[in-house]
Design a protein around this motif. Structure first.
Motif, PDB file in Angstrom:
ATOM      1  N   GLU A 182     -41.816  68.835 -55.217  1.00 22.70           N
ATOM      2  CA  GLU A 182     -42.070  69.445 -54.046  1.00 22.70           C
ATOM      3  C   GLU A 182     -41.387  68.677 -52.645  1.00 22.70           C
ATOM      4  OE1 GLU A 182     -46.530  70.314 -55.357  1.00 22.70           O
ATOM      5  OE2 GLU A 182     -46.419  68.325 -54.184  1.00 22.70           O
ATOM      6  N   ALA A 183     -40.251  68.007 -53.142  1.00 21.55           N
ATOM      7  CA  ALA A 183     -39.525  67.384 -51.998  1.00 21.55           C
ATOM      8  C   ALA A 183     -40.071  66.203 -51.149  1.00 21.55           C
ATOM      9  CB  ALA A 183     -38.720  68.342 -51.215  1.00 21.55           C
ATOM     10  N   TRP A 184     -40.984  65.493 -51.922  1.00 17.04           N
ATOM     11  CA  TRP A 184     -41.567  64.301 -51.488  1.00 17.04           C
ATOM     12  C   TRP A 184     -41.472  63.100 -52.310  1.00 17.04           C
ATOM     13  CZ3 TRP A 184     -45.422  62.103 -54.314  1.00 17.04           C
ATOM     14  CH2 TRP A 184     -46.058  62.894 -55.036  1.00 17.04           C
ATOM     15  N   SER A 185     -41.246  61.915 -51.801  1.00 15.89           N
ATOM     16  CA  SER A 185     -40.859  60.747 -52.804  1.00 15.89           C
ATOM     17  C   SER A 185     -41.490  59.509 -52.420  1.00 15.89           C
ATOM     18  CB  SER A 185     -39.347  60.412 -52.814  1.00 15.89           C
ATOM     19  OG  SER A 185     -39.022  60.165 -51.279  1.00 15.89           O
ATOM     20  N   MET A 186     -41.853  58.455 -53.452  1.00 12.61           N
ATOM     21  CA  MET A 186     -42.404  57.165 -53.263  1.00 12.61           C
ATOM     22  C   MET A 186     -41.470  56.396 -53.959  1.00 12.61           C
ATOM     23  SD  MET A 186     -46.358  57.986 -54.149  1.00 12.61           S
ATOM     24  CE  MET A 186     -47.479  59.054 -53.267  1.00 12.61           C
ATOM     25  N   VAL A 187     -41.874  54.855 -53.805  1.00 11.70           N
ATOM     26  CA  VAL A 187     -40.966  53.882 -54.312  1.00 11.70           C
ATOM     27  C   VAL A 187     -42.448  52.943 -54.941  1.00 11.70           C
ATOM     28  CG1 VAL A 187     -39.881  51.835 -54.281  1.00 11.70           C
ATOM     29  CG2 VAL A 187     -39.061  53.808 -53.036  1.00 11.70           C
ATOM     30  N   ILE A 188     -42.437  52.825 -56.363  1.00 11.91           N
ATOM     31  CA  ILE A 188     -43.518  52.426 -56.908  1.00 11.91           C
ATOM     32  C   ILE A 188     -43.217  51.441 -57.799  1.00 11.91           C
ATOM     33  CG2 ILE A 188     -45.626  52.943 -58.411  1.00 11.91           C
ATOM     34  CD1 ILE A 188     -45.178  55.924 -57.454  1.00 11.91           C
ATOM     35  N   PRO A 189     -44.093  50.238 -57.958  1.00 14.87           N
ATOM     36  CA  PRO A 189     -43.831  49.191 -59.056  1.00 14.87           C
ATOM     37  C   PRO A 189     -44.726  49.525 -60.142  1.00 14.87           C
ATOM     38  CG  PRO A 189     -45.478  48.418 -57.462  1.00 14.87           C
ATOM     39  CD  PRO A 189     -45.070  49.766 -57.021  1.00 14.87           C
TER      40      PRO A 189
ATOM     41  N   SER B 216     -47.087  54.989 -44.848  1.00 13.43           N
ATOM     42  CA  SER B 216     -48.562  55.140 -44.247  1.00 13.43           C
ATOM     43  C   SER B 216     -48.582  56.123 -42.843  1.00 13.43           C
ATOM     44  CB  SER B 216     -48.738  53.683 -43.539  1.00 13.43           C
ATOM     45  OG  SER B 216     -47.738  53.279 -42.682  1.00 13.43           O
ATOM     46  N   GLY B 217     -47.077  56.799 -42.641  1.00  9.88           N
ATOM     47  CA  GLY B 217     -47.118  57.751 -41.680  1.00  9.88           C
ATOM     48  C   GLY B 217     -47.721  59.130 -42.192  1.00  9.88           C
ATOM     49  N   GLY B 218     -47.861  59.486 -43.271  1.00  5.89           N
ATOM     50  CA  GLY B 218     -48.378  60.627 -43.930  1.00  5.89           C
ATOM     51  C   GLY B 218     -47.169  61.609 -44.469  1.00  5.89           C
ATOM     52  N   LEU B 219     -47.863  62.844 -44.786  1.00  2.00           N
ATOM     53  CA  LEU B 219     -46.680  63.540 -45.575  1.00  2.00           C
ATOM     54  C   LEU B 219     -45.573  64.238 -44.593  1.00  2.00           C
ATOM     55  CD1 LEU B 219     -45.784  65.358 -48.021  1.00  2.00           C
ATOM     56  CD2 LEU B 219     -47.616  66.993 -47.419  1.00  2.00           C
ATOM     57  N   PHE B 220     -46.038  64.411 -43.463  1.00  2.00           N
ATOM     58  CA  PHE B 220     -45.164  65.033 -42.393  1.00  2.00           C
ATOM     59  C   PHE B 220     -44.580  64.067 -41.549  1.00  2.00           C
ATOM     60  CE2 PHE B 220     -48.351  68.428 -43.809  1.00  2.00           C
ATOM     61  CZ  PHE B 220     -47.220  69.222 -44.456  1.00  2.00           C
ATOM     62  N   ALA B 221     -44.585  62.963 -41.608  1.00  2.00           N
ATOM     63  CA  ALA B 221     -43.952  61.969 -40.895  1.00  2.00           C
ATOM     64  C   ALA B 221     -42.452  62.153 -41.001  1.00  2.00           C
ATOM     65  CB  ALA B 221     -44.333  60.287 -41.485  1.00  2.00           C
ATOM     66  N   ARG B 222     -41.713  61.634 -39.857  1.00  2.04           N
ATOM     67  CA  ARG B 222     -40.458  61.876 -39.567  1.00  2.04           C
ATOM     68  C   ARG B 222     -39.653  60.826 -40.614  1.00  2.04           C
ATOM     69  NH1 ARG B 222     -38.916  65.486 -35.788  1.00  2.04           N
ATOM     70  NH2 ARG B 222     -40.515  66.250 -34.512  1.00  2.04           N
ATOM     71  N   ASN B 223     -39.593  60.944 -41.939  1.00  2.00           N
ATOM     72  CA  ASN B 223     -39.104  59.979 -42.572  1.00  2.00           C
ATOM     73  C   ASN B 223     -38.189  60.680 -43.607  1.00  2.00           C
ATOM     74  OD1 ASN B 223     -41.003  61.317 -43.809  1.00  2.00           O
ATOM     75  ND2 ASN B 223     -42.040  59.058 -44.490  1.00  2.00           N
ATOM     76  N   ARG B 224     -37.540  61.692 -43.470  1.00  2.00           N
ATOM     77  CA  ARG B 224     -36.770  62.667 -44.158  1.00  2.00           C
ATOM     78  C   ARG B 224     -35.722  61.877 -44.546  1.00  2.00           C
ATOM     79  NH1 ARG B 224     -36.897  67.320 -46.673  1.00  2.00           N
ATOM     80  NH2 ARG B 224     -38.738  67.834 -45.692  1.00  2.00           N
TER      81      ARG B 224
END
Length: 334
Positions: free
Chosen positions: A148-155, A300-308
């Motif tokens: 869906e074109a979102w991502s995370m960094v997970i341990p 923490s900025g949410g799904l639509f934060a400006r972090n593309r």
């Protein structure tokens, strides 16, 4: 408390400071210098988790600190634990991102059985305790890229899938690995209702080629953020294949079967023109309904934060896995 966990540094490993907030990372490092062993849950817990975990048997891992120093290898945006455990795709518990955390808290993870069978000389059945005690557990910090074109960094905490497959002793007919999620409509409301479960025919199934499954990056995860997996994240055991889109990382696995022919996979059955068997992260091959050239890194900025950010081929793991697809047309084998 589980004690058989080690920290493992490799070229693909992201640093711990990329996962936790910077201030917390500094404070934790100071604590680690004073302690030979640490209960990760005590350091990573937040008040917001208490209600979510009140009915779920989350257990902390104890881990030996191998190094108090670690190099920051990238400037990637961070994914707080609260986001990882509250923003989930797990349609067995509903299709909204917050449905799994709300609907999975009565899910029973013990007793559990994971069966390894098929084209093997030594079929194996693991119970709940075996998942944590039969293999040396590692902490691995991976990117997770959703289709869906979102991502995370997970341990993640887990062990290489290859370690389990080797114990099962595949025979010469084994070419693919088929996975299956628990089928229990009483516990998983999405399995009893096509409306709640997104129109999927359950149980959820997935597959890999045998060489993909044996790649050192492919992980069976039993935990994240220093604790056993929450139900909404796929407890008690899930697959993590970091160079593929997230739907390949099947959750709550009860069956791993080695087979001769390419196995069916849930999203390819549901929408074959949109979801292929391979599902390698590829910024040059768009989903029919959206671009895959970039992604939103969830913070923490949410799904639509400006972090593309730009999406990387194979999610940044090309050096480790590109050879698996040599001479393959990755537009055709998507």
């Amino acid at each position: 408390m589980f004690n058989n966990i080690t920290r493992k540094s490799s070229p693909w490993q992201l640093s711990e400071s990329q996962v936790t907030d910077e201030a917390f990372y500094v404070n934790r490092r100071q604590a680690l210098k004073k302690m030979g062993f640490v209960g990760a849950a005590a350091l990573l817990s937040t008040n917001s988790q208490a209600d979510w975990f009140s009915k779920t048997p989350i257990k902390p891992f104890a881990r030996q600190v191998l190094s108090a120093q670690q190099t920051i290898v990238t400037d990637e945006m961070l994914t707080p634990e609260a986001k990882v455990i509250s923003h989930n795709n797990f349609y067995e518990f509903g299709t909204a991102k917050n449905d799994p955390v709300e609907n999975a808290q009565q899910f029973k993870v013990n007793p559990w059985q994971l069966r390894v069978s098929g084209e093997v000389d030594n079929a194996i059945t693991l119970d709940y305790d075996d998942l944590f005690k039969s293999f040396t557990l590692e902490e691995r910090i991976y990117r997770l890229r959703c289709v869906e074109a979102w991502s995370m960094v997970i341990p993640w905490i887990g062990f290489p899938l290859a370690d389990l497959i080797k114990k099962a002793k595949p025979n010469s007919k084994a070419k693919y690995v088929a996975f299956e999620t628990l089928y229990d409509p009483k516990q998983m409301p999405g399995q009893s209702s096509r409306r709640i479960g997104g129109g999927i025919d359950y149980p959820y199934v997935e597959g890999l080629r045998l060489d993909e499954a044996m790649n050192p990056l492919t992980l069976l995860s039993v935990g994240l953020y220093g604790k056993t997996l929450p139900a909404q994240n796929g407890a008690p055991v899930r697959l993590v294949v970091p160079w593929k889109y997230g739907f390949k990382s099947i959750k709550s696995i009860v069956s791993i079967k080695l087979v001769e022919k390419m196995p069916p996979t849930t999203w390819n059955i549901l929408a074959p023109r949109e979801y292929g068997f391979y599902a390698n992260v590829n910024p040059k091959v768009d989903h029919p309904r959206w671009s895959q050239a970039s992604e939103r890194r969830l913070t923490s900025g949410g799904l639509f934060a400006r972090n593309r950010i730009d999406t990387l081929p194979f999610n940044g793991y090309g050096e480790q896995v590109a050879h698996l697809y040599k001479n393959m047309d990755l537009r055709k084998y998507y």
